[in-house]
Design a protein around this motif. Structure first.
Motif, mmCIF file in Angstrom:
data_model
loop_
_atom_site.group_PDB
_atom_site.id
_atom_site.type_symbol
_atom_site.label_atom_id
_atom_site.label_comp_id
_atom_site.label_asym_id
_atom_site.label_seq_id
_atom_site.Cartn_x
_atom_site.Cartn_y
_atom_site.Cartn_z
ATOM 1 N N VAL A 1 0.815 -1.215 0.000
ATOM 2 C CA VAL A 1 0.000 0.000 0.000
ATOM 3 C C VAL A 1 0.852 1.270 0.000
ATOM 4 N N PRO A 2 1.855 1.409 0.891
ATOM 5 C CA PRO A 2 2.680 2.622 0.835
ATOM 6 C C PRO A 2 3.429 2.778 -0.483
ATOM 7 N N LEU A 3 3.868 1.676 -1.074
ATOM 8 C CA LEU A 3 4.588 1.761 -2.343
ATOM 9 C C LEU A 3 3.667 2.275 -3.448
ATOM 10 N N LEU A 4 2.442 1.767 -3.474
ATOM 11 C CA LEU A 4 1.481 2.218 -4.479
ATOM 12 C C LEU A 4 1.103 3.679 -4.256
ATOM 13 N N ALA A 5 0.953 4.058 -2.981
ATOM 14 C CA ALA A 5 0.608 5.451 -2.682
ATOM 15 C C ALA A 5 1.714 6.391 -3.133
ATOM 16 N N ALA A 6 2.966 6.024 -2.851
ATOM 17 C CA ALA A 6 4.091 6.873 -3.274
ATOM 18 C C ALA A 6 4.148 6.989 -4.783
ATOM 19 N N ALA A 7 3.958 5.861 -5.474
ATOM 20 C CA ALA A 7 4.012 5.875 -6.934
ATOM 21 C C ALA A 7 2.893 6.735 -7.522
ATOM 22 N N PHE A 8 1.698 6.648 -6.956
ATOM 23 C CA PHE A 8 0.574 7.420 -7.496
ATOM 24 C C PHE A 8 0.761 8.920 -7.262
ATOM 25 N N VAL A 9 1.173 9.291 -6.055
ATOM 26 C CA VAL A 9 1.359 10.712 -5.762
ATOM 27 C C VAL A 9 2.454 11.298 -6.635
ATOM 28 N N ALA A 10 3.565 10.590 -6.760
ATOM 29 C CA ALA A 10 4.684 11.115 -7.544
ATOM 30 C C ALA A 10 4.366 11.171 -9.026
ATOM 31 N N GLY A 11 3.663 10.140 -9.525
ATOM 32 C CA GLY A 11 3.418 10.055 -10.951
ATOM 33 C C GLY A 11 2.142 10.723 -11.417
ATOM 34 N N PRO A 12 1.004 10.007 -11.396
ATOM 35 C CA PRO A 12 -0.247 10.578 -11.922
ATOM 36 C C PRO A 12 -0.693 11.859 -11.228
ATOM 37 N N LEU A 13 -0.451 11.996 -9.937
ATOM 38 C CA LEU A 13 -0.960 13.161 -9.225
ATOM 39 C C LEU A 13 -0.150 14.424 -9.510
ATOM 40 N N ILE A 14 1.190 14.297 -9.601
ATOM 41 C CA ILE A 14 2.030 15.495 -9.720
ATOM 42 C C ILE A 14 2.854 15.503 -11.003
ATOM 43 N N ALA A 15 3.681 14.481 -11.216
ATOM 44 C CA ALA A 15 4.608 14.508 -12.357
ATOM 45 C C ALA A 15 3.873 14.598 -13.683
ATOM 46 N N ARG A 16 2.750 13.920 -13.808
ATOM 47 C CA ARG A 16 2.023 13.978 -15.068
ATOM 48 C C ARG A 16 1.519 15.384 -15.378
ATOM 49 N N GLU A 17 1.189 16.140 -14.317
ATOM 50 C CA GLU A 17 0.753 17.525 -14.506
ATOM 51 C C GLU A 17 1.882 18.365 -15.126
ATOM 52 N N PHE A 18 3.099 18.159 -14.657
ATOM 53 C CA PHE A 18 4.236 18.886 -15.210
ATOM 54 C C PHE A 18 4.581 18.393 -16.611
ATOM 55 N N GLN A 19 4.522 17.071 -16.787
ATOM 56 C CA GLN A 19 4.876 16.502 -18.082
ATOM 57 C C GLN A 19 3.935 16.980 -19.188
ATOM 58 N N SER A 20 2.657 17.071 -18.875
ATOM 59 C CA SER A 20 1.673 17.485 -19.878
ATOM 60 C C SER A 20 1.460 18.996 -19.922
ATOM 61 N N GLY A 21 1.915 19.699 -18.888
ATOM 62 C CA GLY A 21 1.749 21.141 -18.831
ATOM 63 C C GLY A 21 0.405 21.599 -18.310
#
Length: 321
Positions: free
Chosen positions: A88-108
């Protein structure tokens, strides 16, 4: 205007990731239903257990729906459930870092949010706050559901209170790891800014912290030591005690491993005189150390989470404020 803006940003975050949230809610409910359902089955089977007098001997029902079957299913649920909860913590970290934040920067798309009178820091804070609330509530619910299923089989094979997975799944430390995961995701996401690499890095960092702290946790609370004379019967610990080390004591106060005699004579009870053995010892953690260790590790993890969150906000402000 600040309060409506904050609520609007939170609502946008929830709506933007509603599919993931509904999926997480479904899995949470399913896991809770399975764990509490199997526990209910065990309790009901125990109440219905009966014995048939066959040729003047008692044989208890152990059919496919009997108490023994329910206990075995409960044990398997506890074993696989504890392993799953470690993810659960691993999935939470991956989701927050990726779809929640990094994707926002990647797509603008993060720039679009700033056109709605929301400051970058406010946008970032809301993202992490929403994630923290969801993860906190979800992991707390899973811990409670797991404890319901685990209690009847506590202490059986691979389900002792100090076992990896069981220890995390039965106390507040799992909730703390969830919050750490959110903070790590918030730190990694803006740094990497690419979805998949950010997910991998955040999961790796969180998993490494869990692995390291898990390997160190039984060193934080001093062990208790039980001693006895030799030769004599082996030392007897309480069934729930966690044995850390055992062996022999020598006349000069030294310690020898538990197999010191076996290595010389291949007989555990026959020790050569030159070893000068005078007693036995056993270092162990009593069950009372469970909550002490839980609180110590929870505190350490929360401090790490606070440090990661502080670093995340400092870096974000430096780049975008």
């Amino acid at each position: 205007m600040s309060t409506p803006t904050a609520r609007g940003t939170a609502w946008v975050t929830l709506r933007q990731h509603r599919t993931a949230l509904w999926t997480a809610l479904f899995l949470l409910i399913a896991a809770s239903v399975v764990m509490t359902g199997v526990r209910w089955w065990e309790a009901a089977a125990s109440d219905r257990a009966f014995c048939l007098d066959v040729t003047r001997s008692e044989r208890c029902g152990t059919g496919p729906w009997g108490h023994s079957s329910a206990m075995e299913m409960l044990r398997l649920t506890g074993m696989h459930g504890s392993a799953a909860l470690l993810l659960v913590p691993l999935l939470a970290a991956a989701f927050v870092a990726g779809p929640l934040i990094a994707r926002e920067f990647q797509s603008g798309t993060w720039r679009l949010a700033l056109t709605q009178s929301v400051t970058p820091v406010r946008w970032f804070t809301t993202k992490l706050a929403v994630a923290a609330v969801v993860v906190f509530c979800g992991t707390a619910a899973l811990v409670l559901a797991y404890r319901v299923a685990w209690d009847p089989v506590a202490g059986t094979h691979d389900l002792g209170w100090p076992d990896r997975g069981v220890f995390e799944a039965t106390g507040p430390v799992l909730v703390a790891y969830g919050l750490l995961a959110v903070a790590v995701g918030g730190l990694v996401g803006p740094l990497i800014r690419r979805t998949l690499p950010a997910m991998s890095a955040a999961g790796l960092v969180t998993g490494t912290v869990m692995l390291v702290l898990g390997s160190l946790r039984w060193q934080w609370i001093p062990v208790k030591t039980l001693t006895g004379p030799f030769p004599s019967d082996p030392l007897r610990l309480a069934p729930e005690a966690f044995l850390v080390e055992s062996g022999f004591l020598t006349a000069d106060g030294g310690r020898l491993p538990h197999d010191a005699c076996w290595q010389r004579t291949h007989d555990l009870g026959d020790c050569p005189a030159d070893l000068d053995i005078t007693g036995r010892f056993a270092d162990y953690h009593p069950y009372a150390h469970y909550w002490q260790t839980q609180l110590v590790e929870t505190g350490i993890v929360l401090v790490l989470a606070a440090v990661a969150a502080y670093a995340a906000f400092r870096i974000f402000r430096h780049r975008h404020a």
